[in-house]
Scaffold this motif. Structure first.
Motif, short mmCIF file in Angstrom:
data_model
loop_
_atom_site.label_atom_id
_atom_site.label_comp_id
_atom_site.label_asym_id
_atom_site.label_seq_id
_atom_site.Cartn_x
_atom_site.Cartn_y
_atom_site.Cartn_z
N VAL A 40 0.84 -1.20 0.00
CA VAL A 40 0.00 0.00 0.00
C VAL A 40 0.88 1.24 0.00
O VAL A 40 0.62 2.20 -0.74
N GLU A 41 1.93 1.24 0.82
CA GLU A 41 2.86 2.37 0.84
C GLU A 41 3.47 2.63 -0.53
O GLU A 41 3.69 3.77 -0.92
N ALA A 42 3.74 1.57 -1.28
CA ALA A 42 4.31 1.71 -2.62
C ALA A 42 3.34 2.44 -3.55
O ALA A 42 3.74 3.29 -4.34
N HIS A 43 2.05 2.12 -3.44
CA HIS A 43 1.06 2.82 -4.27
C HIS A 43 0.96 4.29 -3.89
O HIS A 43 0.82 5.16 -4.76
N LEU A 44 1.06 4.59 -2.60
CA LEU A 44 1.02 5.99 -2.15
C LEU A 44 2.26 6.74 -2.63
O LEU A 44 2.16 7.90 -3.06
N ALA A 45 3.41 6.10 -2.58
CA ALA A 45 4.64 6.73 -3.06
C ALA A 45 4.58 6.99 -4.56
O ALA A 45 5.05 8.02 -5.04
N THR A 46 3.98 6.07 -5.31
CA THR A 46 3.84 6.25 -6.75
C THR A 46 2.94 7.45 -7.05
O THR A 46 3.22 8.22 -7.97
N LEU A 47 1.86 7.61 -6.26
CA LEU A 47 1.00 8.79 -6.44
C LEU A 47 1.81 10.07 -6.24
O LEU A 47 1.65 11.02 -6.99
N ARG A 48 2.67 10.09 -5.23
CA ARG A 48 3.48 11.29 -4.96
C ARG A 48 4.32 11.63 -6.18
O ARG A 48 4.48 12.80 -6.53
#
Length: 169
Positions: A49-57
Motif C-alpha cells: 500500500v505504501e508503494a502505491h502511495l509513493a507512486t502517487l506522490r
C-alpha cells in the motif's frame, strides 16, 4: 500548512498527536467477514500500500499527501507531511465516505466510487478502495483534478486488490 487542512485540524481538535491503531498486536482487524466481504487483516504500514502511495506522490503534481484507511477510519498507511495528523484525517475521510454513501443510497443511485471536496485552497478526494477501505488524496488548489483522477483511480483499485488478498503465512 495548507489552510483547508489547518481549518479541519482546528475544528476537529487534531494536532500532532499519535494514536495507536488496531488491537495492540501491530495489526488492524476488521471482524465483518461474516457478510461475505473479505475481512481486513493488514499491517498498519503495509509495504504494498505504501508503494502505491509513493507512486502517487511521483505522478501527481501539487499533491500534498495521501493515505489509505479502513472504512471504519483506521489508518493503514500514509504519505502525509508531518504537519497533518494521519489518524485524524483517516477517521474524517471514513466518516465523509460513509455519509456520502448514505446520501447516494437515499437517492437510489448506484455505488459511490469517489467524492471531491473543494476547499478553495485545496482539494480532498476520497476514493472507495473496495468495500472495506478508502484512498484519501490531498492536493493544493493548483492541482488538476483530471490528472488526480487519472492516477488515483487505478491506485484505489490496486490498493483494494492488495487489501482483499488474504495474508501470506
Amino acid at each position: 500548512m495548507n489552510l483547508v487542512f489547518a481549518e479541519l485540524a482546528r475544528r476537529f481538535g487534531l494536532g500532532r498527536r499519535r494514536v495507536a491503531t488496531g488491537s495492540g498486536d501491530g495489526e488492524i482487524h476488521d471482524e465483518r467477514g461474516s457478510d461475505g466481504v473479505h475481512a481486513l487483516n493488514v499491517e498498519p504500514s503495509d509495504p504494498a500500500v505504501e508503494a502505491h502511495l509513493a507512486t502517487l506522490r511521483l505522478k501527481v503534481p501539487h499533491l500534498i499527501g495521501s493515505l489509505a484507511a479502513t472504512v471504519d477510519g483506521l489508518l493503514i498507511a500514509h504519505d502525509l507531511p508531518a504537519t497533518i495528523e494521519p489518524t485524524g484525517i483517516a477517521a474524517l475521510a471514513a466518516a465523509q465516505l460513509s455519509l456520502s454513501q448514505t446520501f447516494v443510497a437515499a437517492t437510489h443511485s448506484t455505488h459511490l466510487q469517489e467524492l471531491v471536496i473543494d476547499g478553495g485552497s485545496g482539494h480532498i478526494v476520497i476514493y472507495a478502495a473496495g468495500p472495506t477501505a478508502l484512498l484519501g488524496v490531498l492536493t493544493d488548489a493548483e492541482a488538476v483534478l483530471g490528472r488526480v483522477h487519472l492516477e488515483a483511480r487505478p491506485a484505489a483499485l490496486a490498493i483494494a486488490a492488495v487489501l482483499s488478498t488474504p495474508p501470506q503465512e
